[in-house]
Write an enzyme that holds these catalytic residues in place. Structure first.
Site, short mmCIF file in Angstrom:
data_model
loop_
_atom_site.label_atom_id
_atom_site.label_comp_id
_atom_site.label_asym_id
_atom_site.label_seq_id
_atom_site.Cartn_x
_atom_site.Cartn_y
_atom_site.Cartn_z
N GLY A 1 0.79 -1.23 0.00
CA GLY A 1 0.00 0.00 0.00
C GLY A 1 0.81 1.27 0.00
N GLU B 1 -0.37 6.40 -0.95
CA GLU B 1 -0.77 6.99 0.33
C GLU B 1 0.04 8.22 0.76
OE1 GLU B 1 -1.01 3.92 3.28
OE2 GLU B 1 -1.86 2.47 1.87
N TRP C 1 -5.06 -0.28 17.53
CA TRP C 1 -3.98 0.69 17.42
C TRP C 1 -4.43 2.09 17.80
CZ3 TRP C 1 -0.96 -1.02 12.40
CH2 TRP C 1 -0.39 -2.28 12.64
N CYS D 1 0.81 -8.87 9.41
CA CYS D 1 2.27 -8.88 9.55
C CYS D 1 2.68 -9.31 10.94
CB CYS D 1 2.85 -7.51 9.22
SG CYS D 1 2.20 -6.13 10.18
N HIS E 1 11.29 -3.79 6.82
CA HIS E 1 11.69 -3.10 8.04
C HIS E 1 13.21 -2.96 8.13
CE1 HIS E 1 7.58 -4.45 9.00
NE2 HIS E 1 7.53 -3.32 9.67
#
Length: 766
Positions: free
Chosen positions: A444, A496, A573, A655, A706
Site C-alpha cells: 500500500g 498513500e 492501534w 504482519c 523493516h
C-alpha cells in the site's frame, strides 16, 4: 506504609529525542558518543521526573536504543554467528541484529521481529535465536550500569531485568538447532549468568530487583512450574529481594506454584484482570510475599478512578497489612505517551479525561499516600479533583449517538457474507481484473519523503492552501503510479502520500475520535506511532479515501487497489474507550468502513484492501477467552468487506503474526487475497498454511521492508521456490511483506525491480 511503584517508562524522550539521535547515528551524522549522551539525557529526565512526582520505587535498566529483549540477547552473548567477525563495533552489531546491515562490505539480514503479541501489544521485539551451541556469558551488566548511572544523579532505583524463563520462552530455535530443540532446555546454561548479574547488583547495594516474568499469565506457564521452582531457588540466595512481575492478564491456577517461590514480592495486573485479586490474596496470605497492585493502567491513557483503585488497595491491606502492599502501574508505561504537558490543542474537557506516563506516576504516588493515611493537603486536593474529573467523564460517556447505536442493533447475519463463495468470485475477478499468473503488487504505502512531511506540516500551519496541497499530492500520486507502471507491477496502489499514519488518517475523518500533538508511543526500534483516542460513538460523515484512489485509477489503465485499515486494527492501534465493549467499538468502525468499501467500488476501484495486521495481536492471552474475541473480530472484518459484488477483489494484510492457533478464523475472514509477512520468520507461517490448507489467494512477503537491505533477484527467487513447494501457483501473489512508508526511494526502486524480475522468472519456470 504503602509504597508506590512505576514498572517502566517510555524510552523515546518527551520530544522523540531518542528517535532523532538513533536515526542521526544511522545516517552517520553523529558519533556513538553523541548517541550515548542523548540517551543519558533522556534517562536522566525520566528518573528525575518520576522521583519529583513522589514515586518510591523508580525503574532503571529498561531503557533501550532499539528493543529491551535485543539488549538482553546481546548482553548475554546470544549473538547469532552471522553477526560475529564482521569488524563491527558492539553498537553496530546490536543495530545489525535489529534492522540488518548492508554497507561497507557487510550484508546481513535482521533477526526476526515479532509483535509483543504474546502479550497482545503493538510493541515489537527482536526474537532471540537460541541453540545448544549458544554460549551464554555476561558481556556487560546493563542493569548495574543503569543503577549506578541513576545513583550518580541522586536517584535510587529498582533495576528491571527480563526473567530467565520468559526470555527463553520468547526465543526460538536457531536454524542450526535440532528439530526437537526447545529453548527452555537452556535454563541450566543461562542461570549462572543470571546469578552473576544479580549478585553484582546485590554487591552494589541494590535492595530489590524487578524480574519480569510475563509468561506467567499464559496457559503454557502451567507446564513450567518445576523450572520456575528450580530457577528461583538458585537465584534468590544471591540476588537482592526479588519482585516477580506479571502483567496484561491473570495468573489463574499458576498462582499455586508462584506463591511457593522464594521471592520477596509479586506484581499483578488489576487493570486487565481485576478478578484475580481474591485468589492471589488467599494464596500468598500465609507467606511473607509483598503484593504489588497494578491499579494504574500502563496500556491506556484514561485518568485513573482513584476511588476504584483505593478499594483494591484497602482489600489488599485488610488481608496483608499496609507494609505488604505496593501501589503500581499495571505494566511498564512504555505503551503510553510521555506527558500530557506536551498537548496544547486539547480542550480543557479533553485534557481532564487523560493521564499519560508522567501523570500516571503522580497517580500511583497519590493513591499510595491516601492508603498510607496521608493528611497532606495536596493529596486531599488531588483526591477531590479526581473525584470531580471522573464524575464529569462518566456524564459525558452516558451520552451516545442514537443513529449509530440503532445501526449496530440492526446488523443481521447475512451482512457478514459475500454474495457468492470464493471459487465463484475468483473466476469473476479473473475476467474483470485480467491479472497475469503470479500477479505482483505492494502492500500500500510508498516512501514518505521529507517533501511529503513538509507539505503536510505547511498545510497544518496554514502556510499553503488546501488547493496547493492537493496539487502536491496529485503530483506525488502521479510519480508513484508512473514508477509502478515502469517497473512492471500488475496491481497498483496510489502510494498513500496524503496519509500520516494508517490509523490516525482514518480516525481524523471519523466522528468519535480525539487527536494529540505529541502523544508518541514506540512500535519498534525508531518507529513511533501517535494513536488516536476513541472517546465516543464512531461514524463516517463522508468518503475518506475515494478522492485519491479514484484519481489514481483515472491516470492508469492498470487496476488500482483501494487501501483501508480494518476495524480491529483501528481499534487495537487506538486508545479505546473503557466504558463500552471492544466488540461494540469494532462494530461501529466496521459499519463506517463498509460504507467506504461500497463507495470505492462505486467509484470504479475493483480491488480493495482492508488491512488487519492487529487481528492476532488482539487475541486474549488466556485460551478460554479466545472464542468470544475471534467471533466478533472476524465478524466485524467480514461486515466491513461483504457489501461489494463478486467482481470486486478484497485483500487483507497481516504482519508479524503467528496464525497456527487461530488458522480456522483466518480462513473464515474469506478475503479473496491475504498478504503475510514471512521473510524474517524462517517461513514457518507457510508451513501453517500447508498444515491446514488454504483455498483463497495468498501473497507471502518475499522481502523484509523493516530493514534497509535491498534483496537481490536471486534471493527473492529462492524464497519463491520454497513458497511454491507449499502454495499452489494459481493462488499466489508476489509482494513485499509490509508497506514501504519507512523506506527510502532508492532502495524501494531496486527492491521492487528485483521483485518484478523474480516474478518473471516464476512465470517462465514455475
Amino acid at each position: 506504609m504503602v509504597l508506590s511503584s512505576v514498572l517502566g517508562f517510555p524510552r523515546i524522550g518527551a520530544n522523540r529525542e531518542v528517535k532523532k539521535a538513533v536515526e542521526a547515528y544511522w545516517a552517520g551524522k553523529i558519533s556513538a558518543d553523541d548517541l550515548t549522551k542523548a540517551a543519558a539525557e533522556v534517562k536522566k529526565s525520566s528518573w528525575t521526573n518520576i522521583k519529583d512526582r513522589g514515586v518510591d520505587l523508580i525503574p532503571s535498566g529498561e531503557f533501550t536504543l532499539y528493543d529491551h529483549v535485543l539488549d538482553h540477547s546481546v548482553a548475554f552473548n546470544a549473538i547469532p554467528k552471522r553477526y560475529q567477525g564482521l569488524g563491527l563495533s558492539d553498537l553496530d552489531v546490536f543495530f545489525a541484529m535489529g534492522r540488518g546491515r548492508q554497507a561497507d562490505g557487510v550484508d546481513v539480514p535482521a533477526c526476526e521481529m515479532k509483535k509483543w503479541q504474546v502479550f497482545d501489544s503493538n510493541y515489537h521485539y527482536v526474537v532471540p535465536e537460541l541453540s545448544e551451541s549458544t554460549d551464554f556469558k555476561l558481556l556487560y551488566n546493563k542493569a548495574l550500569a543503569a543503577y549506578n548511572e541513576a545513583k550518580a544523579l541522586g536517584v535510587v532505583t529498582r533495576p528491571v531485568v527480563l526473567g530467565p524463563i520468559s526470555y527463553l520462552v520468547l526465543g526460538k530455535a536457531a536454524k542450526e538447532a535440532p528439530a526437537t530443540f526447545q529453548p527452555i532446555s537452556l535454563l541450566p546454561k543461562i542461570l549462572p549468568v543470571y546469578k552473576q548479574l544479580l549478585s553484582e547488583l546485590k554487591a552494589a547495594g541494590v535492595e530489590s530487583v524487578q524480574i519480569d516474568e510475563p509468561i506467567l499469565v499464559l496457559d503454557k506457564a502451567a507446564d513450567l512450574d518445576k523450572q520456575y521452582a528450580s530457577a528461583y531457588a538458585e537465584l534468590a540466595p544471591v540476588a537482592p529481594k526479588i519482585v516477580l512481575t506479571t502483567y496484561f492478564s491473570r495468573l489463574d491456577s499458576n498462582i499455586n506454584f508462584v506463591a511457593k517461590l522464594p521471592v520477596a514480592g509479586l506484581h499483578i495486573d488489576l487493570v486487565r484482570a481485576p478478578q484475580q485479586l481474591g485468589g492471589v490474596l488467599a494464596a500468598i496470605k500465609s507467606t511473607p510475599i509483598v503484593l504489588s497492585l497494578g491499579v494504574v493502567s500502563g496500556r491506556n491513557i484514561w485518568k485513573t478512578d482513584f476511588a476504584a483503585a483505593i478499594k483494591f488497595g484497602q482489600t489488599a491491606i485488610a488481608a496483608l497489612g499496609a507494609d505488604r502492599v505496593i501501589i503500581a502501574t499495571s505494566s511498564s508505561l512504555l505503551h503510553t505517551p510521555v506527558t500530557l504537558a506536551s498537548e496544547k490543542k486539547l480542550t480543557e474537557q479533553q485534557r481532564d479525561w487523560f493521564s499519560f506516563a508522567l501523570e500516571k506516576a503522580s497517580e500511583v504516588a497519590t493513591i499510595a499516600a491516601v492508603l498510607s493515611g496521608s493528611q497532606d493537603a495536596t493529596v486531599s486536593a488531588a483526591l477531590e479533583a479526581n473525584k470531580v474529573s471522573i464524575a464529569k467523564r462518566r456524564e459525558f460517556e452516558s451520552t451516545s449517538d442514537d443513529a449509530v447505536r440503532k445501526r449496530v442493533a440492526a446488523i443481521t447475519p447475512d451482512m457478514y457474507n459475500r454474495q457468492s463463495p470464493f471459487a465463484v468470485r475468483k473466476e469473476v475477478q479473473a475476467k474483470h481484473l485480467n491479472l497475469p499468473k503470479f500477479p505482483t503488487t505492494t502492500i500500500g504505502s510508498f516512501p514518505q519523503t521529507k517533501e511529503i512531511r513538509t507539505a503536510r506540516a505547511k498545510l497544518g500551519k496554514g502556510e499553503i492552501t488546501e488547493a496547493e496541497y492537493d496539487e502536491f499530492i496529485k503530483k506525488e500520486i502521479q510519480m508513484v503510479v508512473r514508477f509502478q507502471e515502469q517497473v512492471g507491477l500488475d496491481l497498483l496502489v496510489h502510494g498513500e502520500p496524503e496519509r500520516n499514519d494508517m490509523v490516525q488518517y482514518f480516525g481524523e475523518q471519523l466522528n468519535g475520535f480525539v487527536f494529540t500533538q505529541n502523544a508518541w508511543v514506540q512500535s519498534y526500534g525508531s518507529r513511533y506511532v501517535r494513536p488516536p483516542i476513541i472517546v465516543s460513538d464512531v461514524s463516517r460523515s463522508s468518503p475518506m479515501t475515494v478522492k485519491w484512489s479514484s484519481y489514481a485509477q483515472s491516470i492508469t489503465e492498470k487496476p488500482m487497489k483501494g487501501m483501508l485499515s480494518g476495524p480491529v486494527t483501528i481499534l487495537n492501534w487506538s486508545f479505546p474507550r473503557d466504558d463500552v465493549s471492544r466488540k461494540m467499538q469494532s462494530q461501529q468502525l466496521a459499519l463506517a468502513l463498509r460504507d467506504e468499501v461500497v463507495d470505492l467500488e462505486s467509484a470504479g476501484i475493483s480491488a480493495i484492501q482492508v488491512d488487519e495486521p492487529a487481528i492476532r495481536e488482539g487475541l486474549p492471552l488466556r485460551r478460554s477467552d479466545w472464542d468470544e474475541y475471534l467471533e466478533w473480530a472476524v465478524d466485524t472484518f467480514k461486515l466491513s468487506t461483504a457489501g461489494v459484488t463478486d467482481a470486486t477483489q478484497t485483500h487483507s494484510h497481516f504482519c508479524y503474526s503467528d496464525f497456527g492457533d487461530i488458522f480456522p478464523s483466518i480462513q473464515r475472514l474469506d478475503a479473496d487475497v491475504i498478504s503475510i509477512e514471512f521473510s524474517k520468520s524462517d517461513m514457518k507461517l507457510l508451513h501453517t498454511f500447508r498444515e491446514y490448507g488454504y483455498s483463497n489467494q495468498i501473497g507471502p512477503g518475499v522481502y523484509d521492508i523493516h530493514s534497509p537491505r535491498v534483496p537481490s533477484k536471486e534471493e527473492i527467487i529462492e524464497r519463491l521456490k520454497t513458497t511454491l513447494a507449499i502454495i499452489p501457483d494459481h493462488l499466489m501473489f508476489i509482494n513485499p511483506d509490509c508497506g514501504l512508508k519507512t523506506r527510502g526511494w532508492k532502495e524501494t526502486e531496486t527492491s521492487l525491480a528485483n521483485l518484478v524480475a523474480a516474478a518473471r522468472w516464476a512465470r517462465e519456470n514455475a
